[in-house]
Design an enzyme around this catalytic site. Sequence first.
Site, PDB file in Angstrom:
ATOM      1  N   GLU A   2      -8.583  51.508 -26.775  1.00 33.56           N
ATOM      2  CA  GLU A   2      -8.235  50.781 -25.574  1.00 33.56           C
ATOM      3  C   GLU A   2      -8.860  49.387 -25.550  1.00 33.56           C
ATOM      4  O   GLU A   2      -8.243  48.428 -25.085  1.00 33.56           O
ATOM      5  CB  GLU A   2      -8.721  51.565 -24.356  1.00 33.56           C
ATOM      6  CG  GLU A   2      -8.028  51.147 -23.090  1.00 33.56           C
ATOM      7  CD  GLU A   2      -8.628  51.871 -21.889  1.00 33.56           C
ATOM      8  OE1 GLU A   2      -7.894  52.044 -20.914  1.00 33.56           O
ATOM      9  OE2 GLU A   2      -9.804  52.251 -21.942  1.00 33.56           O
ATOM     10  N   ASP A   3     -10.064  49.277 -26.030  1.00 32.21           N
ATOM     11  CA  ASP A   3     -10.828  48.044 -25.847  1.00 32.21           C
ATOM     12  C   ASP A   3     -10.899  47.130 -27.060  1.00 32.21           C
ATOM     13  O   ASP A   3     -11.550  46.094 -26.997  1.00 32.21           O
ATOM     14  CB  ASP A   3     -12.280  48.377 -25.430  1.00 32.21           C
ATOM     15  CG  ASP A   3     -12.318  49.045 -24.070  1.00 32.21           C
ATOM     16  OD1 ASP A   3     -11.282  49.005 -23.374  1.00 32.21           O
ATOM     17  OD2 ASP A   3     -13.366  49.604 -23.705  1.00 32.21           O
TER      18      ASP A   3
END
Length: 747
Positions: free
Chosen positions: A80-81
């Site tokens: 996600e990051d």
Amino acid sequence: MKQEAIGIEQLLASLPKYYTDEDRETVKRAYELAALAHANQKRASGEPYINHCVAVAGILSDLFMSADAVSAGLLHDVVEDSHISLQEIREKFGSSTASLVDGVTKLKALPRVSRNDQDDDFFEEDDSDDETNLTMEQLSKRKKMLSHETLRKTMVAMNKDVRVIIIKLADRLHNMRTLSYTRPEKQRRIARETIEIYAPIANRIGIGEMKWELEDLSLYYLEPEKYKEIAAGLNERRAVRTQQMEKIKKRLEETLLDSGIKADVSGRPKHIYSIYKKMKSKERSFDQIMDVRGVRLLVEDKAACYATLGIIHSQWRPIPNEFDDYIAAPKENMYQSLHTAVMYEDNKPLEVQIRTHEMHQHAERGIAAHWRYKEGTRQRDQQYEEFLSALRNQLDIKNEDMNADEFVETMKNDVFDEHVYVFTPKGDIIDLPKGSTPIDFAYHVHTDVGHRCRGAKINGKLEPLNYVLKTGDRVVILTTKQGGPSRDWLNPSIGLVKTQRARAKIRVWLKKQARDHNLTQGRQMLEREFHRLGLDEVNLENLSHQLEYRNPDDMFVALGCGDLSLSRIVTLISDQKTPDDVIETSAPKSETSSSDAVAVRGLRGLLTQMAKCCNPTAGDPIVGYITRGRGATIHREDCPNILRASTNEKERLVRVSWGDASKTYPVPIRITAFDRQGLMGDISNLLNNEGVNITDVNVRVNHDSLKADIANIRLIVEVRDISQLSRVLNRIENLSNVLEAQRSRAG
Ligand code: MN
């Protein structure tokens, strides 16, 4: 708070000892990739982001999760990051780690909800959107749907691999531990979500440790005043309590050691949230709750658990209704323990939990403990199997052949299966297991609606009752005024009912209907048998109580459905009444004694014969061996055949002793039969085999009949008791051509 990154050494040092070098290498590589991916990111606390990943991995490693799960913990925020893709994780760490990371990532993609009233929102760490156009009512409805959706998604993920949820819980736990660095509104929102969704999930999969910590942390943010008050109270009493507990521990340990039981005794930690809940629900004061001390005793094995319980109950007075046996009947989440409470020496209650070390592992780590067992020794697997088999019984899963893996599958389907959400005509949401039908829905709404359900309209259209409900369906149940479910509803091949809840209710209804039928049947059976044995004066009320039924009707029902056998009733009557009471003799009493008469404990009237191998004679120590169909054979206790008996055979040994002379009683009986050749011979052979003497015979054949000659045979037989009489009459009736055998009515 530390501002520099936690190094890999610290994590490696905390990994379970049984991890292989390869496992450690995998974790190390995961750390390196996560450190690279989050290189420039910081947490709200200002520390490097990688510290969060290491903390999550550490929680998982403390739960003895496997290396791929710990790696997934390190990598859980990577996709996600950062620019690193799932594909890359799959290539470097294999599909198991990749699918765990994927599962955790997908859990985050939950629907957004309005943040208008910050206090009540319970969705992911996002605070961007704005839905000022919605009314309060629309908003609250939407939130309700969305909270279901969160649960649903969680359940789906759990169904695929429970470890996804354990990683998510570890993530949430660390976020809760570091929540003080976020804005107050967000703190409350996340705390509420934690206590409403994540703590119950931790409980459901049995990770007690996590549940308590999540609850305590949530309370800290939701009710800061209450939390501080309780914490201060605990602190104030800590010294006195510790001293008191030390004394109790010592006393318990010594008491048990006197009986040869080694127990680890520990005070049960008081969780702030549980005190808070007790104060709220039971309306008890803090001091009242504090008066209750709790100890936990860990012992070697199950037998020691019960032995310990016995010792404690004999030493201190048990408090009524406080005993629970979660070993024989584990809780849904596999929790096993014995719970009791006693009045301790100081006249204050002491709550006691007794369990084995293994059970304790389960209580603290729940499902997570399973992976540890998989990687542990064979012995551990064995214990897990036993544990599962206990649970199997609890869940009433009848298929004994199911192996552990299949079982876990079944349990997952039962417990974590995907749900469907359907609407009542009023618009309420009802949550049912996937595959549910209109009948399941009807029973969910109300038992009576279920019983009377005859049809269903789904989204306004008439559908068959085996229609499989889909999320979003609006369901209207069509009922009849009277009548009930049909037995077919339980037939799995017709697929009309999915949920256990509906099945149980249908069974109850059918059982109730069957009751009337069984009652009539049972009453007739008993009346006939008593008539045959000439027992007219039996007090049915007393008889039913002796057999532990509330009344004669219940006894008839049990008899009618086969739960109770006629022979048990006859044996009972025979055992407690002396034959003189129940056998009125028309002929003068005779007493016969025989040298081989033996009394078999608990089995009066059983046919016995002397074993040919050891020829016991009166006075020898003897033992009985129950044969198939020939009563018992009496052996000398020192007979080589008995000494060599296998464990299975030993179960068939019964205690016997030489009887006084066995008394017999003459009873007149009447037999009606179609006459045939050899009939009388068969009867006398049978009686001879039973060891029953015939003292008088009278045969009269009625030649009037057109089809066959009817023989009326009157005998006087010498029986020991009612049981023997009953058996003899039964066996005679089973001879061919015999119509009826019964005791002649005296007078
Ligand atoms: Mn995270």
